[in-house]
Design an enzyme around this catalytic site. Structure first.
Site, mmCIF file in Angstrom:
data_model
loop_
_atom_site.group_PDB
_atom_site.id
_atom_site.type_symbol
_atom_site.label_atom_id
_atom_site.label_comp_id
_atom_site.label_asym_id
_atom_site.label_seq_id
_atom_site.Cartn_x
_atom_site.Cartn_y
_atom_site.Cartn_z
ATOM 1 N N SER A 10 0.985 -1.420 -0.049
ATOM 2 C CA SER A 10 -0.091 -0.140 -0.048
ATOM 3 C C SER A 10 0.799 1.186 0.023
ATOM 4 O O SER A 10 2.018 1.110 0.443
ATOM 5 C CB SER A 10 -1.077 -0.124 1.121
ATOM 6 O OG SER A 10 -0.248 -0.190 2.306
ATOM 7 N N GLU A 12 1.326 5.564 0.827
ATOM 8 C CA GLU A 12 0.543 6.589 1.932
ATOM 9 C C GLU A 12 1.080 7.968 1.002
ATOM 10 O O GLU A 12 2.284 8.148 0.732
ATOM 11 C CB GLU A 12 1.344 6.670 3.247
ATOM 12 C CG GLU A 12 0.711 7.733 3.841
ATOM 13 C CD GLU A 12 0.875 7.430 5.559
ATOM 14 O OE1 GLU A 12 0.969 6.303 5.909
ATOM 15 O OE2 GLU A 12 1.501 8.549 6.135
ATOM 16 N N TYR A 44 -4.291 13.010 7.432
ATOM 17 C CA TYR A 44 -5.115 13.816 7.832
ATOM 18 C C TYR A 44 -4.617 14.717 8.934
ATOM 19 O O TYR A 44 -3.823 14.311 9.782
ATOM 20 C CB TYR A 44 -6.112 12.968 8.525
ATOM 21 C CG TYR A 44 -7.396 13.472 9.034
ATOM 22 C CD1 TYR A 44 -8.727 13.804 8.035
ATOM 23 C CD2 TYR A 44 -7.341 14.304 10.464
ATOM 24 C CE1 TYR A 44 -9.624 14.640 8.527
ATOM 25 C CE2 TYR A 44 -8.667 14.781 10.668
ATOM 26 C CZ TYR A 44 -9.825 15.016 10.041
ATOM 27 O OH TYR A 44 -10.769 15.506 10.285
ATOM 28 N N ASP A 103 -1.998 14.436 16.728
ATOM 29 C CA ASP A 103 -1.292 15.324 17.766
ATOM 30 C C ASP A 103 -1.440 16.656 17.503
ATOM 31 O O ASP A 103 -1.668 16.913 16.061
ATOM 32 C CB ASP A 103 0.445 15.210 17.520
ATOM 33 C CG ASP A 103 0.785 14.080 17.692
ATOM 34 O OD1 ASP A 103 0.757 13.583 19.005
ATOM 35 O OD2 ASP A 103 1.319 13.132 16.770
ATOM 36 N N TYR A 139 3.861 1.215 17.003
ATOM 37 C CA TYR A 139 4.911 1.497 17.010
ATOM 38 C C TYR A 139 6.501 0.613 17.528
ATOM 39 O O TYR A 139 6.596 0.595 18.761
ATOM 40 C CB TYR A 139 5.157 2.619 18.193
ATOM 41 C CG TYR A 139 4.029 3.757 17.635
ATOM 42 C CD1 TYR A 139 4.645 4.801 16.980
ATOM 43 C CD2 TYR A 139 2.567 3.906 18.153
ATOM 44 C CE1 TYR A 139 3.685 5.763 16.374
ATOM 45 C CE2 TYR A 139 1.864 4.675 17.592
ATOM 46 C CZ TYR A 139 2.306 5.764 16.686
ATOM 47 O OH TYR A 139 1.241 6.621 16.513
ATOM 48 N N GLN A 170 5.031 2.720 12.539
ATOM 49 C CA GLN A 170 5.524 4.019 12.073
ATOM 50 C C GLN A 170 6.872 3.376 11.643
ATOM 51 O O GLN A 170 7.446 2.114 11.701
ATOM 52 C CB GLN A 170 6.247 4.492 13.689
ATOM 53 C CG GLN A 170 7.023 5.800 13.750
ATOM 54 C CD GLN A 170 6.480 6.932 12.860
ATOM 55 O OE1 GLN A 170 6.543 6.838 11.576
ATOM 56 N NE2 GLN A 170 5.637 7.835 13.440
ATOM 57 N N PHE A 210 12.459 14.375 10.756
ATOM 58 C CA PHE A 210 11.126 13.433 10.938
ATOM 59 C C PHE A 210 11.467 12.651 12.357
ATOM 60 O O PHE A 210 10.487 12.283 13.256
ATOM 61 C CB PHE A 210 10.611 12.588 9.901
ATOM 62 C CG PHE A 210 10.114 13.100 8.935
ATOM 63 C CD1 PHE A 210 9.278 14.515 8.874
ATOM 64 C CD2 PHE A 210 9.804 12.670 7.739
ATOM 65 C CE1 PHE A 210 8.933 15.198 8.141
ATOM 66 C CE2 PHE A 210 9.125 13.178 6.691
ATOM 67 C CZ PHE A 210 8.506 14.420 6.965
ATOM 68 N N HIS A 260 3.760 -1.114 3.838
ATOM 69 C CA HIS A 260 3.087 0.058 3.512
ATOM 70 C C HIS A 260 4.213 1.126 3.190
ATOM 71 O O HIS A 260 5.122 1.381 4.046
ATOM 72 C CB HIS A 260 2.255 0.476 4.711
ATOM 73 C CG HIS A 260 1.517 1.575 4.644
ATOM 74 N ND1 HIS A 260 0.224 1.864 4.023
ATOM 75 C CD2 HIS A 260 1.852 2.942 5.238
ATOM 76 C CE1 HIS A 260 0.080 3.127 4.048
ATOM 77 N NE2 HIS A 260 0.975 3.837 5.004
#
Ligand code: FAD
Length: 279
Positions: A10, A12, A44, A103, A139, A170, A210, A260
């Site tokens: 998949s 993202e 989102y 967050d 995670y 993650q 990041f 992913h």
């Protein structure tokens, strides 16, 4: 569209900000669709800040004949606002969600009617039954706010218990962390698939920024090599491709149920990884 028969993958994306960006992203998606992803997801923004951009990209993906998953975060939200936004997604024919706490930028305070992602998952199941396939976050290197690794595993178990179908991790660069995490989760009774999130290495500075924010560790040897390449982008990408290909191979041999890819809205690095992996 048919799915990649060899191994589920998949992709993202994040919502584009301008009309020009949106037009360019169509080419990125088309190039990636050729690899027959199971679904493509769209992030989102905190507190719903990108809601219209997220939903617009989700709709475009659906119209392009690919299953879209909308990320959806509940921090700061009310039950009523979540209900009506999920109804909007349902009306668009979206069947997949990545359900998150999210967050808020510092200074916002928590507020809202949901405390944890598990509350959101339970709410979605109560309101929409089994309509949505729900992914949640996991995670392997421990969420930065977790009270302990054990508490974080229990948070994943709570999300599975509330009705999540699968989890996406993650990103990380240490396959052992994933293997241990999956074993520990299974020991706690978590039976849902845990799909590794894969971050291609495109830009060393951005990756380090990041990773500081998300708690994803860059092993010292990778960090030092990346720093030594300086502005030599071609070497960074070639090195990154080797490192991440090897990671994906290790994860597949560990029995990862899929991959992913965090595409960062670009196709080249993800396609190169798919080529190397025969996907
Ligand atoms: P939760 O599962 O609620 O966990 C949050 C923290 O609370 C953890 O430390 C957990 O250990 C702890 N916790 C959970 N339940 C309990 C409990 N009952 N008691 C005590 N502690 C508890 N962010 C975005 O803003 N938009 C996105 O689109 C987005 N997509 C993501 C996609 C993936 C695959 C991943 C891995 C992360 C994504 N994030 C996104 C980041 C995510 O929102 C943050 O990591 C956020 O801080 C936690 O969200 P969560 O859903 O994991 O929260």
């Amino acid at each position: 569209m048919a799915q990649n028969a060899s191994f589920p993958i998949s992709f993202e994306f994040f919502p584009t900000k301008t009309a020009e960006g949106a037009a360019k992203h169509v080419q990125v998606r088309q190039a990636l669709y050729a690899r027959q992803p199971e679904f493509c997801s769209v992030t989102y923004g905190a507190g719903g800040s990108t809601q219209s951009g997220t939903f617009a990209m989700v709709q475009a993906i659906q119209q392009e004949g690919v299953a879209a998953a909308s990320h959806f975060s509940c921090i700061g939200a009310t039950r009523q606002s979540v209900r009506s936004q999920l109804q909007q997604l349902k009306d668009m024919g979206v069947r997949r969600l990545v359900a998150l706490r999210g967050d808020l930028p510092s200074g916002y305070g928590l507020g809202g009617e949901f405390q944890y992602a598990s509350d959101l998952v339970a709410f979605i199941r109560a309101e929409f039954g089994d309509f949505f396939h729900i992914e949640v976050a996991a995670y392997p290197e421990v969420h930065p706010q977790a009270r302990s690794p054990e508490a974080d595993l229990r948070a994943l178990a709570a999300k599975a218990q509330a009705g999540a179908n699968s989890a996406i991790t993650q990103y990380f660069f240490n396959a052992d962390a994933y293997a241990r995490f999956v074993d520990d989760a299974q020991r706690l009774g978590v039976g849902i698939p845990v799909v590794p999130g894969i971050m291609p290495i495109l830009n060393a500075t951005q990756l380090m920024r990041f990773s500081d924010a998300t708690g994803a560790e860059i092993p010292r040897w990778i960090r030092l090599r990346l720093q030594a390449f300086g502005d030599d982008t071609a070497s960074i990408r070639a090195f990154g491709l080797d490192v991440v290909t090897r990671l994906c191979e290790q994860l597949r041999s560990l029995g990862a149920p899929g991959l992913h890819f965090y595409t960062m809205n670009q196709s080249t690095a993800t396609l190169a990884l798919c080529d190397r992996l025969g996907l």
